[in-house]
Structures are given as C-alpha cells and as structure tokens.
Design a protein around this motif. Sequence first.
Motif, PDB file in Angstrom:
ATOM      1  N   SER A 173       9.159  12.019 -43.168  1.00  0.00           N
ATOM      2  CA  SER A 173      10.050  11.670 -42.058  1.00  0.00           C
ATOM      3  C   SER A 173      11.144  12.706 -41.836  1.00  0.00           C
ATOM      4  O   SER A 173      12.013  12.530 -41.003  1.00  0.00           O
ATOM      5  CB  SER A 173      10.627  10.268 -42.256  1.00  0.00           C
ATOM      6  OG  SER A 173      11.034  10.076 -43.574  1.00  0.00           O
ATOM      7  N   GLN A 174      11.093  13.805 -42.597  1.00  0.00           N
ATOM      8  CA  GLN A 174      12.106  14.844 -42.405  1.00  0.00           C
ATOM      9  C   GLN A 174      11.532  16.099 -41.750  1.00  0.00           C
ATOM     10  O   GLN A 174      12.191  17.133 -41.677  1.00  0.00           O
ATOM     11  CB  GLN A 174      12.721  15.199 -43.768  1.00  0.00           C
ATOM     12  CG  GLN A 174      13.464  14.026 -44.403  1.00  0.00           C
ATOM     13  CD  GLN A 174      13.454  14.095 -45.923  1.00  0.00           C
ATOM     14  OE1 GLN A 174      13.424  15.168 -46.495  1.00  0.00           O
ATOM     15  NE2 GLN A 174      13.471  12.944 -46.571  1.00  0.00           N
ATOM     16  N   SER A 206      12.806   5.861 -45.341  1.00  0.00           N
ATOM     17  CA  SER A 206      13.792   6.680 -46.050  1.00  0.00           C
ATOM     18  C   SER A 206      13.196   7.205 -47.352  1.00  0.00           C
ATOM     19  O   SER A 206      12.442   6.523 -48.033  1.00  0.00           O
ATOM     20  CB  SER A 206      15.079   5.888 -46.311  1.00  0.00           C
ATOM     21  OG  SER A 206      14.868   5.009 -47.376  1.00  0.00           O
ATOM     22  N   GLY A 207      13.512   8.436 -47.646  1.00  0.00           N
ATOM     23  CA  GLY A 207      13.022   9.036 -48.882  1.00  0.00           C
ATOM     24  C   GLY A 207      11.637   9.663 -48.758  1.00  0.00           C
ATOM     25  O   GLY A 207      11.179  10.336 -49.673  1.00  0.00           O
ATOM     26  N   ILE A 239      12.210   7.851 -36.019  1.00  0.00           N
ATOM     27  CA  ILE A 239      11.238   7.107 -36.818  1.00  0.00           C
ATOM     28  C   ILE A 239      10.335   6.369 -35.840  1.00  0.00           C
ATOM     29  O   ILE A 239      10.779   5.484 -35.124  1.00  0.00           O
ATOM     30  CB  ILE A 239      11.933   6.104 -37.761  1.00  0.00           C
ATOM     31  CG1 ILE A 239      12.893   6.856 -38.687  1.00  0.00           C
ATOM     32  CG2 ILE A 239      10.908   5.312 -38.565  1.00  0.00           C
ATOM     33  CD1 ILE A 239      13.804   5.944 -39.482  1.00  0.00           C
ATOM     34  N   GLU A 243      13.463   1.387 -40.959  1.00  0.00           N
ATOM     35  CA  GLU A 243      14.279   2.517 -41.401  1.00  0.00           C
ATOM     36  C   GLU A 243      14.219   2.681 -42.920  1.00  0.00           C
ATOM     37  O   GLU A 243      14.065   3.779 -43.435  1.00  0.00           O
ATOM     38  CB  GLU A 243      15.715   2.259 -40.968  1.00  0.00           C
ATOM     39  CG  GLU A 243      16.452   3.522 -40.582  1.00  0.00           C
ATOM     40  CD  GLU A 243      17.751   3.167 -39.887  1.00  0.00           C
ATOM     41  OE1 GLU A 243      18.796   3.374 -40.514  1.00  0.00           O
ATOM     42  OE2 GLU A 243      17.693   2.659 -38.751  1.00  0.00           O
ATOM     43  N   LYS A 244      14.313   1.553 -43.592  1.00  0.00           N
ATOM     44  CA  LYS A 244      14.284   1.571 -45.056  1.00  0.00           C
ATOM     45  C   LYS A 244      12.935   2.114 -45.548  1.00  0.00           C
ATOM     46  O   LYS A 244      12.869   2.914 -46.480  1.00  0.00           O
ATOM     47  CB  LYS A 244      14.502   0.146 -45.576  1.00  0.00           C
ATOM     48  CG  LYS A 244      14.978   0.115 -46.997  1.00  0.00           C
ATOM     49  CD  LYS A 244      15.621  -1.230 -47.338  1.00  0.00           C
ATOM     50  CE  LYS A 244      15.411  -1.508 -48.814  1.00  0.00           C
ATOM     51  NZ  LYS A 244      14.745  -2.778 -49.081  1.00  0.00           N
TER      52      LYS A 244
END
Length: 536
Positions: free
Chosen positions: A487-488, A482-483, A508, A478-479
């Motif tokens: 992934s968006q 992120s960012g 994810i 997950e980490k």
Amino acid sequence: PNAGGHGDLDAIIIGAGIAGMYQLYRLRELGLRVRVYEAGTDVGGTWYWNRYPGARFDSESWSYGYSFSKELLQEWEWPEHFSAQPDTLRYLNYVADKFDLRRDMRFGHRVTAAHFDTATSRWTITLDNGEQDSAHLLVTALGPLSAYTLPNIPGRDSFQGTACHTARWPREGLDLKGKRVGIIGTGATAIQTIQTIAKEVGHLTVFQRTPNWAAPLHNRKITEEEQKAIKASYDEIFERCRQTSTCFIHNTDPRKALEVSAEEREEFWEKLYAEPGFGIWVGNFQDVLVDPEANALASEFMAKKIRQRVRDPKVAEKLIPRNHGFGTRRLPLESGYFEVYNQDNVRLVDILETPIERITPEGIRTSAEDFAFDVLIYATGFDGVTGPYDRIDIRGPGGRRLKDDWTGTPRTFLGMLAEGFPNMLMVLGPHTARGNIPRNIEEIVDWLTGLIRHMRDHGLTRVEARPEAVEDWGRHVEKAASGLLFSQVNSWQTGVNRNVEGRDVLRILGYYGGAVQYRRKAGAVAAQGYREFLFG
Ligand code: NA7
C-alpha cells in the motif's frame, strides 16, 4: 425516449463482463426484470476488450471459470493451464449461450449518466445516444480495469503510423510482421505483448519508465488425463480457493523468510520459481510482503534471476526494479520475457535516463534521439478501480456527485455500497477483496443477490448503508492496509495513474484483510438481518 420499452424494470446492470453476466443470471432466478447495458458489441468485458497478442490468464484456468453450475464445469474444457484470451472469450460466449443471457442485454451502449430520483427511489440511466431507461436497482459491474488510459505525452495525436492501446486492439488484429514497433509501458500487459510479438516484428523498441518484477508462468497444454482429473476435483479446487486470502489455489507459507536458514530460503524460492502460477507471489513466506528485510532478500533472489537470464549486464541492471520491492505491485507472470532482451531486434530504452519529449509524426523523440516506427503500442494501463465510476455522471439524492465524493478515498460499506448512494450496488467496487477475480465476483454477486432477495421478500424498495457502518468499514479497511509494503507503492492498485489529473496520490482501493475475513464479515451482516442498512 425509453431504450428498452419493456415496462418497469427492477434492475439495470452496467457491464456484460464476468460480473454482469453472473448478476443477470442470479437476478433472473429471483424473477426480477433486469436489463444489462454494455458498451462493447458482445459479452466478455476485460476479455472482450483486451485482444492484444499474448493476452492470457495468470490464474490457473480451472480455478478461474464460474463455479455456480456443475453442468457447465463438466461441459467446458480449458485447453491450457493458463488460458489465452481467445479461449477465454469463447468460454464466456459459451456461458452466454448456455444460459441465454443475451436476451436481456443491450450491446453497443455506453452508459454516460445515472441519476437517482428520491421521490420514486429509482435510478435513471442515460446512454451515449441520449436514450434513457430506469429501474429501482442499479448494479455497477464496471470492472476495476476498464477505463484504459493513454500516455499524456505531447504530440500524441501527430503520429502518422498506426497507434493502438492494448485494451483497444482491433478485432481483426494488427499485422506486425517485419514492422518497426515501439511500445510504451512494462506492466503485466506490456510483458505479455512484448514476449509474444518480439519474434515476429522487424524491430521492437521498449520504452520503460518503471521496471517490474516478473516470474515465470510455466504454462502448458492440459492433457486428457489432467482434464479428467480437473473435472473430478472441482469441489476441492473451489474449496481450496475459499481458504486462501487471495482466492488463488496458492496459500501463504506459514514460515517467515527470516526464520529459516539461507539455504532453506534459497531452496524454497528456487522451487517457487520453477512452479506454475502465482505461488511465488501469494504462496511465499508470510513476511515477504510485510517485512522490508524479508522483502529485500526476496527481491535479491529475483534480481539474480534477471541477471542470469539477460546477457548484457547493463540491460539486466535496467530491468531490475530499484524503487519497489518484489511483489509490492501486481506481479506480472512471463514466458521468456527477459530473454527477449537477448534478441538483436529488441532494444530497451530507459526513459528515466532519456525521457520521452514528445510523440512525433514519425515516432518518438527522447532527450537523446529520434525513433521512427510503423506501429506504436500503448501498454499504458488503466485508471484503476475508481476510473470506470468517474467516467459516468453518477448522482445520488440532491444531485450529489459520486466523482466528487471519491476525489479522495471512497467511502463504502463492504465495498458494495457507496455512502450516500441508495440502491446502487457495486460488484468489485473499491474496498472489496480482490485476487482471483471471478471468485471474488461470485461471492459479491451472491451476497448482493441475498440482499435483493431480502428486499423483495419484505417489500422494500430502498437500501442504503448506515453512516456508522460506513465509518466502521472505512476504519477496518484502513487498518487492514496498514503495514503492507503493497500500500506504499504507486500502481493502479493504489489508485495512482499519472496520466489522469488528480490521480497522483496513493489511496486505499482494496480490502487487504483477505477474502476469508471479507467473507466472514459480509456473511455476518446477512446472517444478522442486514442491521447495517437503512431500508425504505
Ligand atoms: P500497468 O500495470 O498499470 O502498467 C502500465 C505501464 O505503462 C507501466 O509500466 C507504466 O509505467 C507505463 N506508463 C503509463 N503511462 C506512461 C507514460 N505516460 N509514460 C511512460 N510509461 C507510462 O497496466 P497493465 O495494463 O500492464 O496491467 C494492468 C493489470 O491488468 C494488471 O495488473 C493485471 O491485473 C492485468 P509506471 O509503472 O507508471 O512508471
């Protein structure tokens, strides 16, 4: 009934693609009794099924083949820098022959169920003809893109002409000469298909829902001198792939787009645009896929290229993605794709403007008009990564269903074991690093082979990841995601497929910390004696 009838098996592998073939090779080396079940009638997986016109690599051929056999590397000659599907399939057949792989393979059998028996620690699989087979270990080499999906458009079965999904293109081909052809989709597959058939068909109508960014492939034949040079430098090629986060030969540029001058940026992007392969995607400035501002600049550069290449400005604007930035979906590579829209016999229909209402016996009805076709091509993609698992009734101890567990984001350890499913080993399951796929496959297969060797050496018959290891890996996955702009955005990579019920939520499904870090993490687990596992 027992499908094989050759006594106790140590392992069953599902899938005879690049992953299943190599896993069989490695497990045979350990002296294990192994059988591979494959739905297709021969080896090749992705390259067996995807026979659509124009199907080819976006990876450099010489970075894509198996690296495990020096002899094979010296024997095989790729004809082109980016191999076409028929040559790739020929290659995989060559490998199957060379290592006599078919001897342990059963073709034309789709595995419909796999159930774990706690008392014996064995998996029993059921085939589509009702036959069963069992083994201690189940290796799923299903491929992340094997569950193809048809569009959920009303009237789909009413079409009277020839309809075909690109992943089920007939072996004998389809005669498109002079025909009226419609194609739904504008992903990597559609782009390869469209640019290849546009010249041959009578008329082509492209139904586009989401335009995609695409960059030139710059494919060409490999010359004799190049062939020699390639064969002499395989060690360096694979070493280079090991050093990049995507296992391609292209490495992220250490500079940031926002740190350099506008001229420098432009010059670098022009250079990347003129170079073969994925450099423009995975060898770009380091902030392009992370920083929205850098990404917007890169997108503007790519939009300018589309405007330069497409004559009709209205069509060009339609081909420019508005809802996702450059590189945030898997970047299709193209050879003359945008110029296709300058041809008189090609028309782009934006179905966000004029939605498809239904498929009719004659063709397609949009909110604006009726289209008549002889052939309808569905380039509508796949239920990515988890789809192939969802299609098999996989049940662990106590009848626990994998499909239920994976309704949300899967829980895995290293993407190789699913929580609660002992002795099931996944090659390229969710949460593994993905890029230049055969490189990822070889590493995972080698790692799994190490685990299996450890079990054999210690007389162990059951393996399962510890819950806390799964927990830790989940947090790390997950980490790592992120960012990332990636992934968006809706795509098969984030598990979104609006043709499949319940698959409209972003998940994810990859490990985005990069292949180098993935290798380091997996390597440490093995080196420290597999403490993250419970054995029996
Ligand atoms: P993709 O990249 O998932 O593309 C599928 C395309 O089909 C995409 O343009 C979709 O539009 C479109 N699509 C899917 N369903 C529909 C419906 N119902 N109506 C209209 N359009 C639809 O799959 P590909 O086969 O091209 O590529 C898969 C991977 O193979 C690729 O990443 C490479 O690794 C090789 P959407 O974008 O969803 O609006």
